[in-house]
Design a protein around this motif. Sequence first.
Motif, PDB file in Angstrom:
ATOM      1  N   GLY A   1      -7.392  30.673  78.806  1.00 56.12           N
ATOM      2  CA  GLY A   1      -9.074  30.552  78.511  1.00 56.12           C
ATOM      3  C   GLY A   1      -9.337  28.840  79.438  1.00 56.12           C
ATOM      4  N   ALA A   2      -8.841  28.625  80.740  1.00 57.60           N
ATOM      5  CA  ALA A   2      -8.554  27.681  81.674  1.00 57.60           C
ATOM      6  C   ALA A   2     -10.253  28.204  82.550  1.00 57.60           C
ATOM      7  N   GLU A   3     -10.877  27.013  82.857  1.00 57.38           N
ATOM      8  CA  GLU A   3     -11.627  27.506  82.997  1.00 57.38           C
ATOM      9  C   GLU A   3     -12.147  27.171  84.692  1.00 57.38           C
ATOM     10  N   ALA A   4     -11.469  26.932  85.201  1.00 58.40           N
ATOM     11  CA  ALA A   4     -11.580  26.139  86.943  1.00 58.40           C
ATOM     12  C   ALA A   4      -9.802  25.422  87.043  1.00 58.40           C
ATOM     13  N   ILE A   5      -9.184  25.839  88.070  1.00 59.60           N
ATOM     14  CA  ILE A   5      -7.616  25.606  88.044  1.00 59.60           C
ATOM     15  C   ILE A   5      -7.424  25.805  90.089  1.00 59.60           C
ATOM     16  N   ALA A   6      -6.449  25.184  89.946  1.00 56.80           N
ATOM     17  CA  ALA A   6      -6.599  23.925  91.597  1.00 56.80           C
ATOM     18  C   ALA A   6      -4.886  24.307  91.552  1.00 56.80           C
ATOM     19  N   ILE A   7      -4.344  24.294  92.622  1.00 59.49           N
ATOM     20  CA  ILE A   7      -2.795  24.461  92.890  1.00 59.49           C
ATOM     21  C   ILE A   7      -3.071  23.305  94.391  1.00 59.49           C
ATOM     22  N   ASP A   8      -1.901  22.086  93.889  1.00 58.98           N
ATOM     23  CA  ASP A   8      -2.362  20.929  95.187  1.00 58.98           C
ATOM     24  C   ASP A   8      -3.176  20.185  95.441  1.00 58.98           C
ATOM     25  N   GLY A   9      -4.549  20.521  94.930  1.00 54.56           N
ATOM     26  CA  GLY A   9      -5.877  19.833  95.807  1.00 54.56           C
ATOM     27  C   GLY A   9      -7.072  20.806  95.413  1.00 54.56           C
ATOM     28  N   HIS A  10      -6.122  22.552  95.980  1.00 53.49           N
ATOM     29  CA  HIS A  10      -6.535  23.840  96.470  1.00 53.49           C
ATOM     30  C   HIS A  10      -7.639  23.923  95.035  1.00 53.49           C
TER      31      HIS A  10
ATOM     32  N   PRO B   1       6.872  21.849  97.531  1.00 50.15           N
ATOM     33  CA  PRO B   1       7.218  21.417  96.107  1.00 50.15           C
ATOM     34  C   PRO B   1       7.672  20.074  95.915  1.00 50.15           C
ATOM     35  N   PRO B   2       7.020  19.032  94.876  1.00 49.63           N
ATOM     36  CA  PRO B   2       6.858  19.963  93.853  1.00 49.63           C
ATOM     37  C   PRO B   2       5.510  20.023  93.772  1.00 49.63           C
ATOM     38  N   TYR B   3       5.114  20.669  92.841  1.00 45.02           N
ATOM     39  CA  TYR B   3       3.367  21.244  93.163  1.00 45.02           C
ATOM     40  C   TYR B   3       3.097  21.778  92.251  1.00 45.02           C
ATOM     41  N   VAL B   4       1.193  21.183  91.302  1.00 46.03           N
ATOM     42  CA  VAL B   4       0.891  20.199  91.176  1.00 46.03           C
ATOM     43  C   VAL B   4      -0.086  21.072  90.418  1.00 46.03           C
ATOM     44  N   VAL B   5      -0.176  21.615  89.168  1.00 47.95           N
ATOM     45  CA  VAL B   5      -1.328  22.676  89.105  1.00 47.95           C
ATOM     46  C   VAL B   5      -2.238  21.860  88.172  1.00 47.95           C
ATOM     47  N   GLU B   6      -3.533  22.041  88.627  1.00 48.74           N
ATOM     48  CA  GLU B   6      -4.267  21.414  87.317  1.00 48.74           C
ATOM     49  C   GLU B   6      -5.195  22.499  86.797  1.00 48.74           C
ATOM     50  N   ALA B   7      -5.942  22.326  86.024  1.00 49.60           N
ATOM     51  CA  ALA B   7      -6.472  23.212  85.013  1.00 49.60           C
ATOM     52  C   ALA B   7      -7.385  22.955  83.819  1.00 49.60           C
ATOM     53  N   ILE B   8      -8.753  23.066  83.621  1.00 48.91           N
ATOM     54  CA  ILE B   8      -9.868  22.283  82.994  1.00 48.91           C
ATOM     55  C   ILE B   8     -10.468  23.172  81.252  1.00 48.91           C
ATOM     56  N   GLY B   9     -10.043  23.063  80.780  1.00 52.95           N
ATOM     57  CA  GLY B   9     -10.765  23.921  79.566  1.00 52.95           C
ATOM     58  C   GLY B   9      -9.551  23.045  78.092  1.00 52.95           C
ATOM     59  N   ASN B  10     -10.203  23.786  76.972  1.00 48.76           N
ATOM     60  CA  ASN B  10      -9.593  23.383  75.729  1.00 48.76           C
ATOM     61  C   ASN B  10      -8.483  22.849  75.737  1.00 48.76           C
ATOM     62  N   PRO B  11      -8.320  20.795  75.501  1.00 49.77           N
ATOM     63  CA  PRO B  11      -6.565  20.674  75.605  1.00 49.77           C
ATOM     64  C   PRO B  11      -6.348  20.578  74.555  1.00 49.77           C
ATOM     65  N   ASP B  12      -6.519  21.153  73.407  1.00 53.07           N
ATOM     66  CA  ASP B  12      -6.205  21.290  72.027  1.00 53.07           C
ATOM     67  C   ASP B  12      -5.335  22.533  72.470  1.00 53.07           C
ATOM     68  N   THR B  13      -5.914  23.347  72.726  1.00 47.88           N
ATOM     69  CA  THR B  13      -5.643  24.712  73.106  1.00 47.88           C
ATOM     70  C   THR B  13      -4.485  25.898  74.448  1.00 47.88           C
ATOM     71  N   LEU B  14      -5.596  25.257  75.194  1.00 44.11           N
ATOM     72  CA  LEU B  14      -4.779  25.700  76.375  1.00 44.11           C
ATOM     73  C   LEU B  14      -3.653  25.166  76.670  1.00 44.11           C
ATOM     74  N   PRO B  15      -2.174  24.472  76.186  1.00 47.18           N
ATOM     75  CA  PRO B  15      -0.817  24.179  76.464  1.00 47.18           C
ATOM     76  C   PRO B  15       0.038  25.321  75.667  1.00 47.18           C
ATOM     77  N   SER B  16      -0.607  25.481  74.188  1.00 42.83           N
ATOM     78  CA  SER B  16      -0.237  26.585  73.552  1.00 42.83           C
ATOM     79  C   SER B  16      -0.578  28.348  73.608  1.00 42.83           C
ATOM     80  N   ARG B  17      -1.719  27.672  73.953  1.00 41.57           N
ATOM     81  CA  ARG B  17      -1.807  29.566  74.544  1.00 41.57           C
ATOM     82  C   ARG B  17      -1.249  30.051  75.735  1.00 41.57           C
TER      83      ARG B  17
END
Lengths: 231, 294
Positions: free
Chosen positions: B197-206, B230-246
């Motif tokens: 359910g992520a709505e937007a994703i970036a890897i190392d700012g891309h 590396p290390p790579y940083v992945v950022e994802a916007i979405g519901n913080p309550d469900t995103l990690p578990s899902r």
Amino acid sequence: MSDDAKRRSAQLVVAVLLALLGFAAAAQIRLTHQDGSYAGQRREDLIELLDSLAAAAERTQKQIDELERTRSDLLSSSERREAAVEAANEQLAVLGILAGTLPAEGPGVTVTITDPSGAVTAASILNGVEELRDAGAEAIEINDRARVVASTAFVERDGVVLVDGHELRPPYVLDAIGSSHTLSEAVIFPGGLADEVSRLGGEVAVEEAAVVEVGSLHPVDPPEYAQPTDE
Amino acid sequence: MTNQAGGGRPPPPPPSQSYAGLLSELMTNTLDADYEVVASRRSAATGASPQGESGGDPRSGWSNRAGIVAAVTAFGVLVGVSAVKTAQDQPQATAERAQLIEQIEAGQARLDDLHGDLSALQADIGRRQQEQAGEASAASRRTDDLQHLAMSAGTAAVTGPGMVLNLDNARHAVPGAGGLILDSDVQALVNGLWVAGAEAIAIDGHRLTALTSIRFAGQAITVDYRSLTPPYVVEAIGNPDTLPSRLLETQGGQLWLGLRANYGITFETQTESTITLAGDAYNNLLWARPVGSR
């Protein structure tokens, strides 16, 4: 002198008088007639009327000048707006293709993956999509049903490939728009999709085409968590 | 008044002593007596009076008539001259007046023209303003569309809650030993995030868009043709309550749990209340165009 002659001369005089009278009357009537609807008005009234007419004309002309300025402002702003609209429409077309809300067409390839043994996985297809993206694909769809966008999710459930919720069955047909040569090279590149699929017992056929249509659409739902930034 | 009886005699001369008598004599006899005198005198002078009483001296008749004619003619000429004079004078007197009227009529015609121009102009402006109002609302709809599309396409910056993932190769990893993060690993993780359910994703700012490829080149992951270290940083916007578990329920999440457990690959996740992802700068498409646009 006879009575006849006397009568004639008298008639002549009367005739001349009547003619003069008629002439005078006609002249008077002609002059009066010229006045038309202004017959009863004094010269001062006429001059006042003329003055107020001139003043009214001047006021009206001022209004016209003002409105013409307004209109030319409107015209130039509408020209600017038209340019902005044109730019926005171009942007809409690009974004619509990227986001999958517009059907797209252009040169490209059609990649057909046969999978007689059912060994091709969602991950394999995702890998193929990544290869096509890497080769510059601008629009991709699978089996004319699943439009591949940034957020497209590939899932495998009970041996069935689901792409954004669409259940797909082999053969998997990927339409991709881009440089057809570059795209087909990428697919048959050693160690690429073709090799991987043949290792799994399937086959990959690539067909280059001058026009490939990517007609399926990806609905865009308003995001729940992502907000536009203020920039 | 006396009335003397006498046969065959002409009526006696009327009494001349009373006013009433004089008046009635004037009324009844007027010039008769004078004419008789003149006529008798004339017949005496000529010896004959062929023209009788009604004749008279032609010269004196002519002069009388000439006088009358002259007087009448003079009167006629006076009237005529006066009429002509009036006719000539009046244009002079009303030349200015006529000119005034002409100017007034021209002025009214001009005012009518101006009013016509004015109302045409007002109508034109009204129409344009209405058009522009329509355009403005279309433009604002277009702006909304553009914003949604750009957010979805990954070309507009977005902000919101979500999760951040830190990924790294295993310490002392060597190729082939499984400690290196592969492009397929990152693809699987990103795919898992989309599934979750992520709505937007970036890897190392891309920022990831439909055009972004995740590949492996040399020893490193490339995102959008740019090699990352590396290390790579992945950022994802979405519901913080469900995103990690899902995410952990997805095949990608499962894969990464295995990578961490079996190969010592770093896989750390944490939620964030605010993540801001830049938009991907994009160029116009080179090959794809909307259907029917050409």
